[in-house]
Design an enzyme around this catalytic site. Structure first.
Site, PDB file in Angstrom:
ATOM      1  N   PHE A 176       0.826  -1.596   0.077  1.00 18.75           N
ATOM      2  CA  PHE A 176      -0.267  -0.134  -0.655  1.00 18.75           C
ATOM      3  C   PHE A 176       0.811   1.386  -0.113  1.00 18.75           C
ATOM      4  CE2 PHE A 176       0.944   0.430   4.706  1.00 18.75           C
ATOM      5  CZ  PHE A 176       0.479   1.497   5.055  1.00 18.75           C
ATOM      6  N   LYS A 177       1.859   1.293   0.731  1.00 18.39           N
ATOM      7  CA  LYS A 177       3.204   2.539   0.744  1.00 18.39           C
ATOM      8  C   LYS A 177       2.767   2.800  -1.006  1.00 18.39           C
ATOM      9  CE  LYS A 177       2.891   1.540   5.195  1.00 18.39           C
ATOM     10  NZ  LYS A 177       4.835   1.223   5.472  1.00 18.39           N
ATOM     11  N   ASP A 178       3.106   2.283  -2.063  1.00 23.25           N
ATOM     12  CA  ASP A 178       3.256   2.716  -3.287  1.00 23.25           C
ATOM     13  C   ASP A 178       2.284   3.453  -3.626  1.00 23.25           C
ATOM     14  OD1 ASP A 178       5.203   0.910  -4.592  1.00 23.25           O
ATOM     15  OD2 ASP A 178       3.866  -0.555  -4.551  1.00 23.25           O
ATOM     16  N   LEU A 229       3.259   6.248  -1.938  1.00 24.29           N
ATOM     17  CA  LEU A 229       5.409   7.000  -2.197  1.00 24.29           C
ATOM     18  C   LEU A 229       5.902   7.585  -4.206  1.00 24.29           C
ATOM     19  CD1 LEU A 229       6.996   5.280   0.590  1.00 24.29           C
ATOM     20  CD2 LEU A 229       6.276   7.766   0.330  1.00 24.29           C
ATOM     21  N   THR A 261       7.506   0.663   3.724  1.00 23.62           N
ATOM     22  CA  THR A 261       7.730   1.647   3.316  1.00 23.62           C
ATOM     23  C   THR A 261       9.288   2.476   2.201  1.00 23.62           C
ATOM     24  OG1 THR A 261       6.204   3.000   4.907  1.00 23.62           O
ATOM     25  CG2 THR A 261       8.768   4.540   3.876  1.00 23.62           C
TER      26      THR A 261
END
Length: 464
Positions: free
Chosen positions: A111-113, A116, A144
């Site tokens: 989910f960090k994509d 970010l 992350t």
């Protein structure tokens, strides 16, 4: 829109300056001076928008026109052009009560994509526009770091250093970071846990002289823009479910360790999104569950679990919620955070606990329960959960009534945590992008947990 600090001791600033500041210069966290409320007729109009169109509309409430519309649209388009789903974050329906929001269709399958990829492009945009050096510094419990590195690797004018706890992330998470061999990437593998890594990061960002000398920029969720980017998929999930069935409000069950992903939901709710319960799903490192149920915020013993991205005891974003819980009293927040730093413990006033329990519910998931949930849903619905998502589903089962509609966040692809699935046992087919990592050399520097040693590495790496 002006931005301020939870501790009230910085001058108001605009969107770009808030983005570049990361951690506020007074040691607090950046927040908007006021949270805009989206009218109900506007929400209805947004229901038909694509993910990218929706993100543009939400960000436009905060950017003050500092990024021209066409530039902002291009940044958003480019950030999601590499995602494997045209919906960016598609919904998978298990039944009428349970939907899974798949947040793992970006380059690193986590989910960090979602935030970010955008933040990497925004840093590149600002670097070129302002002719500024961008030196990114972050800590990761696994996801992350890989997402941040993918967002900026090879980009001119940007260098990135990521700290991760040595041997305390999954093998795939480690490989996604350490097989990158670009000159602008430094991986530091620190003997210790994520909280140790994060502590050094916050201390360096709080050292204004060091921060300014080395042009430090943040990618962790201390950066408000990351919180804002994650808010988008709450709105998008609500609209996707609303298209399928009649709903008034919707619950969200969110695997969380650093309180950032679920604080994005709190922000969305304050903006007017009809959210019922925000359910905190934790593992054995359950400081946030104890906060909701007992009113005590105090780290316990660190435990390694099947869901390592949530193996966090000190939640960086908790201070943002304290600010709103204490009626935006920056002086009170400063007092509370100083108390926590000195005593390692916060006790929430009993008078505030009804509000806490109105804002959140929580469930801490033990290892055996996590594996049982994975096995259950794989057998019953043919849907494979990663361990973090399984914690979210377990929390849904514990905290949602059967007549309530809930969206659980699938925060990572199960291939990233095969160590847990092998214990059930479940065999899975790895995506080719992950399979090929196992044949590549690794590039990382392993060092003891020492602020001095970390600083030496940074001073040698960063351009000034």
């Amino acid at each position: 829109m002006d931005f301020i600090s939870t501790r009230g001791k910085i001058q108001k600033c605009g969107f770009i300056d808030a983005f570049l500041m990361g951690l506020a210069d007074d040691g607090g966290l950046i927040i908007p001076e006021h949270i805009p409320v989206v009218p109900q007729d506007q929400l209805k109009a947004w229901e038909q928008l694509s993910y990218q169109e929706l993100m543009f509309e939400i960000f436009s409430y905060y950017t003050n026109g500092e990024i021209p519309d066409e530039d902002l649209k291009a940044l958003i388009h480019d950030s999601y052009a590499t995602f494997r789903s045209p919906d960016v974050t598609p919904i998978h329906t298990i039944n009428e009560s349970l939907h899974v929001l798949e947040l793992f269709h970006g380059p690193t399958f986590a989910f960090k994509d979602v935030a970010l990829q955008f933040i990497g492009n925004l840093y590149s945009y600002v670097s070129k526009k302002q002719n500024k050096i961008i030196n990114i510094l972050g800590a990761t419990s696994g996801d992350t770091g890989a997402a941040a590195i993918q967002g900026v690797r090879g980009k001119e004018g940007i260098q990135i250093c990521i700290l991760h706890p040595h041997n305390k992330v999954s093998k795939v998470q480690e490989l996604q970071m350490t097989t990158v061999h670009d000159d602008n990437v430094l991986n530091l593998s620190v003997e210790g846990n994520f909280d140790d890594c994060q502590r050094v990061i916050k201390e360096l960002f709080a050292d204004i002289e060091f921060k300014n000398k080395y042009h430090l920029r943040a990618i962790n969720s201390i950066n408000f823009v990351r919180i804002l980017a994650q808010t988008v998929y709450y709105f998008y999930a609500y609209f996707q479910v609303a298209k399928k069935q009649s709903i008034d409000a919707i619950n969200f069950s969110v695997p969380t360790g650093n309180f950032g992903n679920i604080f994005s939901g709190y922000l969305a709710k304050q903006m007017g999104l009809p959210i019922g319960k925000l359910i905190l799903a934790t593992n054995e490192n359950n400081i946030l569950e104890r906060f909701v149920k007992e009113g005590i915020y105090m780290p316990g013993d660190f435990l390694s679990t099947y869901s390592p991205s949530m193996d966090i005891q000190i939640a960086s974003n908790f201070e943002r919620y304290l600010y709103y819980l204490n009626q935006k009293d920056a002086g009170k927040v400063t007092e509370l955070m100083n108390e926590f730093q000195q005593n390692g413990k916060l006790v929430i006033a009993e008078a505030d606990m009804p509000q806490v329990r109105s804002d959140f519910d929580a469930h801490g998931v033990k290892g055996a329960e996590c594996l049982q949930i994975i096995e259950k849903y794989n057998k019953e619905s043919g849907y494979l959960l990663d361990p973090h998502t399984a914690c979210g589903v377990a929390a849904y089962e514990a905290c949602s009534d059967k007549n309530e509609v809930c969206v659980v966040f699938a925060t990572a692809h199960p291939a990233k945590f095969n160590e847990a699935l092998e214990l059930i046992p479940i065999e899975q087919q790895f995506p080719k992008e992950i399979e090929q990592l196992f044949n590549q050399p690794q590039y990382q520097t392993v060092l003891d947990y020492s602020k001095e040693e970390i600083v030496k590495q940074l001073e040698a790496f960063y351009k000034v």
